[in-house]
Scaffold this motif. Structure first.
Motif, PDB file in Angstrom:
ATOM      1  N   MET A  41       3.194 -31.679 -33.648  1.00 47.65           N
ATOM      2  CA  MET A  41       3.118 -31.607 -32.208  1.00 47.65           C
ATOM      3  C   MET A  41       2.204 -30.464 -31.829  1.00 47.65           C
ATOM      4  N   LYS A  42       1.380 -30.696 -30.879  1.00 46.06           N
ATOM      5  CA  LYS A  42       0.441 -29.680 -30.438  1.00 46.06           C
ATOM      6  C   LYS A  42       0.833 -29.096 -29.092  1.00 46.06           C
ATOM      7  N   HIS A  43       1.976 -29.502 -28.587  1.00 43.84           N
ATOM      8  CA  HIS A  43       2.419 -29.041 -27.283  1.00 43.84           C
ATOM      9  C   HIS A  43       2.893 -27.599 -27.389  1.00 43.84           C
ATOM     10  N   PHE A  44       2.504 -26.772 -26.452  1.00 43.81           N
ATOM     11  CA  PHE A  44       2.912 -25.374 -26.510  1.00 43.81           C
ATOM     12  C   PHE A  44       3.040 -24.828 -25.106  1.00 43.81           C
ATOM     13  N   LYS A  45       4.186 -24.279 -24.790  1.00 40.40           N
ATOM     14  CA  LYS A  45       4.372 -23.618 -23.503  1.00 40.40           C
ATOM     15  C   LYS A  45       5.376 -22.487 -23.684  1.00 40.40           C
ATOM     16  N   PHE A  46       5.296 -21.532 -22.820  1.00 38.70           N
ATOM     17  CA  PHE A  46       6.164 -20.371 -22.914  1.00 38.70           C
ATOM     18  C   PHE A  46       7.084 -20.301 -21.716  1.00 38.70           C
ATOM     19  N   THR A  47       8.158 -19.583 -21.881  1.00 42.62           N
ATOM     20  CA  THR A  47       9.039 -19.224 -20.783  1.00 42.62           C
ATOM     21  C   THR A  47       9.507 -17.795 -21.045  1.00 42.62           C
ATOM     22  N   ARG A  48       9.803 -17.080 -20.014  1.00 38.66           N
ATOM     23  CA  ARG A  48      10.331 -15.723 -20.193  1.00 38.66           C
ATOM     24  C   ARG A  48      11.847 -15.822 -20.368  1.00 38.66           C
ATOM     25  N   SER A  49      12.360 -15.137 -21.384  1.00 40.96           N
ATOM     26  CA  SER A  49      13.801 -15.180 -21.628  1.00 40.96           C
ATOM     27  C   SER A  49      14.550 -14.314 -20.618  1.00 40.96           C
TER      28      SER A  49
ATOM     29  N   LEU B 271      10.528 -39.286 -35.243  1.00 41.98           N
ATOM     30  CA  LEU B 271      11.681 -40.071 -35.673  1.00 41.98           C
ATOM     31  C   LEU B 271      12.720 -40.316 -34.584  1.00 41.98           C
ATOM     32  N   GLY B 272      12.507 -39.770 -33.404  1.00 41.96           N
ATOM     33  CA  GLY B 272      13.426 -40.012 -32.309  1.00 41.96           C
ATOM     34  C   GLY B 272      14.338 -38.838 -32.021  1.00 41.96           C
ATOM     35  N   ASN B 273      14.990 -38.903 -30.903  1.00 43.59           N
ATOM     36  CA  ASN B 273      15.793 -37.801 -30.389  1.00 43.59           C
ATOM     37  C   ASN B 273      17.016 -37.482 -31.240  1.00 43.59           C
ATOM     38  N   SER B 274      17.452 -38.404 -32.073  1.00 42.32           N
ATOM     39  CA  SER B 274      18.636 -38.141 -32.904  1.00 42.32           C
ATOM     40  C   SER B 274      18.287 -37.360 -34.175  1.00 42.32           C
ATOM     41  N   PHE B 275      17.009 -37.098 -34.414  1.00 43.30           N
ATOM     42  CA  PHE B 275      16.579 -36.353 -35.609  1.00 43.30           C
ATOM     43  C   PHE B 275      17.198 -34.963 -35.625  1.00 43.30           C
ATOM     44  N   ARG B 276      17.729 -34.572 -36.782  1.00 39.91           N
ATOM     45  CA  ARG B 276      18.251 -33.222 -36.991  1.00 39.91           C
ATOM     46  C   ARG B 276      17.687 -32.704 -38.309  1.00 39.91           C
ATOM     47  N   VAL B 277      16.862 -31.681 -38.216  1.00 43.67           N
ATOM     48  CA  VAL B 277      16.203 -31.155 -39.409  1.00 43.67           C
ATOM     49  C   VAL B 277      17.214 -30.662 -40.438  1.00 43.67           C
TER      50      VAL B 277
ATOM     51  N   LEU C 107       7.333 -30.199 -39.683  1.00 43.42           N
ATOM     52  CA  LEU C 107       7.719 -28.804 -39.522  1.00 43.42           C
ATOM     53  C   LEU C 107       8.557 -28.606 -38.263  1.00 43.42           C
ATOM     54  N   GLY C 108       9.861 -28.676 -38.418  1.00 46.17           N
ATOM     55  CA  GLY C 108      10.767 -28.360 -37.331  1.00 46.17           C
ATOM     56  C   GLY C 108      11.294 -29.548 -36.568  1.00 46.17           C
ATOM     57  N   ALA C 109      12.243 -29.241 -35.693  1.00 45.07           N
ATOM     58  CA  ALA C 109      12.954 -30.267 -34.941  1.00 45.07           C
ATOM     59  C   ALA C 109      12.067 -30.979 -33.929  1.00 45.07           C
ATOM     60  N   THR C 110      11.171 -30.257 -33.279  1.00 41.92           N
ATOM     61  CA  THR C 110      10.321 -30.891 -32.271  1.00 41.92           C
ATOM     62  C   THR C 110       9.426 -31.941 -32.906  1.00 41.92           C
ATOM     63  N   ALA C 111       8.794 -31.608 -34.012  1.00 41.50           N
ATOM     64  CA  ALA C 111       7.947 -32.582 -34.705  1.00 41.50           C
ATOM     65  C   ALA C 111       8.774 -33.759 -35.201  1.00 41.50           C
TER      66      ALA C 111
ATOM     67  N   MET D 200       6.631 -35.423 -24.773  1.00 39.27           N
ATOM     68  CA  MET D 200       6.404 -35.993 -26.108  1.00 39.27           C
ATOM     69  C   MET D 200       5.940 -37.441 -26.009  1.00 39.27           C
ATOM     70  N   THR D 201       6.540 -38.197 -25.108  1.00 38.10           N
ATOM     71  CA  THR D 201       6.151 -39.595 -24.917  1.00 38.10           C
ATOM     72  C   THR D 201       4.713 -39.695 -24.427  1.00 38.10           C
ATOM     73  N   ALA D 202       4.330 -38.810 -23.531  1.00 37.60           N
ATOM     74  CA  ALA D 202       2.965 -38.823 -23.005  1.00 37.60           C
ATOM     75  C   ALA D 202       1.932 -38.532 -24.092  1.00 37.60           C
ATOM     76  N   CYS D 203       2.298 -37.716 -25.083  1.00 32.56           N
ATOM     77  CA  CYS D 203       1.369 -37.343 -26.152  1.00 32.56           C
ATOM     78  C   CYS D 203       1.385 -38.319 -27.328  1.00 32.56           C
ATOM     79  N   ALA D 204       2.333 -39.234 -27.350  1.00 29.81           N
ATOM     80  CA  ALA D 204       2.493 -40.152 -28.483  1.00 29.81           C
ATOM     81  C   ALA D 204       1.241 -40.963 -28.802  1.00 29.81           C
ATOM     82  N   PRO D 205       0.473 -41.458 -27.832  1.00 26.66           N
ATOM     83  CA  PRO D 205      -0.727 -42.218 -28.186  1.00 26.66           C
ATOM     84  C   PRO D 205      -1.758 -41.387 -28.967  1.00 26.66           C
ATOM     85  N   TRP D 206      -1.883 -40.115 -28.641  1.00 23.02           N
ATOM     86  CA  TRP D 206      -2.820 -39.265 -29.380  1.00 23.02           C
ATOM     87  C   TRP D 206      -2.323 -39.044 -30.804  1.00 23.02           C
ATOM     88  N   LEU D 207      -1.040 -38.832 -30.961  1.00 21.56           N
ATOM     89  CA  LEU D 207      -0.477 -38.654 -32.295  1.00 21.56           C
ATOM     90  C   LEU D 207      -0.661 -39.920 -33.128  1.00 21.56           C
TER      91      LEU D 207
END
Length: 115
Positions: free
Chosen positions: A1-9, A56-62, A47-51, A25-32
């Motif tokens: 996944m190439k999506h990246f955004k920040f938030t202040r904790s 593999l879908g929302n039920s994926f658990r790394v 690499l990680g839960a987001t990828a 994620m759905t919007a980026c799926a065609p590029w992937l």
């Protein structure tokens, strides 16, 4: 996944990465899908839960499947995958040595799958 955004904790605290929404994620799926079709990788290291959720879908658990060789259909094509934690998780871990050993072990599974 190439999506990246920040938030202040909290005010005056460091910024932290914020996971993409299902809509993002759905919007980026065609590029992937196009990248996977163009590259035709022999193996994906997830690499990680987001990828993992993006592939593999929302039920994926790394934590359930890390370090295992999976064979799944991804965007209409059979694909071999080895999920693991994102490397940044090693840096955030309370026990970095154990987390690093786990990541290396998972990557060894991927290396053996390519032999």
């Amino acid at each position: 996944m190439k999506h990246f955004k920040f938030t202040r904790s909290e005010p005056r605290k460091r910024r932290i990465h914020k996971a993409p929404t299902l809509r993002e994620m759905t919007a980026c799926a065609p590029w992937l899908a196009a990248e996977l079709a163009a590259v035709e990788p022999e193996l994906l290291v997830v690499l990680g839960a987001t990828a993992g959720k993006a592939l593999l879908g929302n039920s994926f658990r790394v934590t359930r499947v890390r370090g295992t060789l999976l064979e799944e259909e991804i965007h209409g094509r059979p694909q071999r995958l080895v999920p693991t934690v994102h490397p940044s998780a090693v840096l955030r871990s309370d026990d970095r040595d154990a987390a690093y050993r786990g990541l290396v072990s998972d990557l060894e599974v991927a290396a053996r799958a390519l032999e």
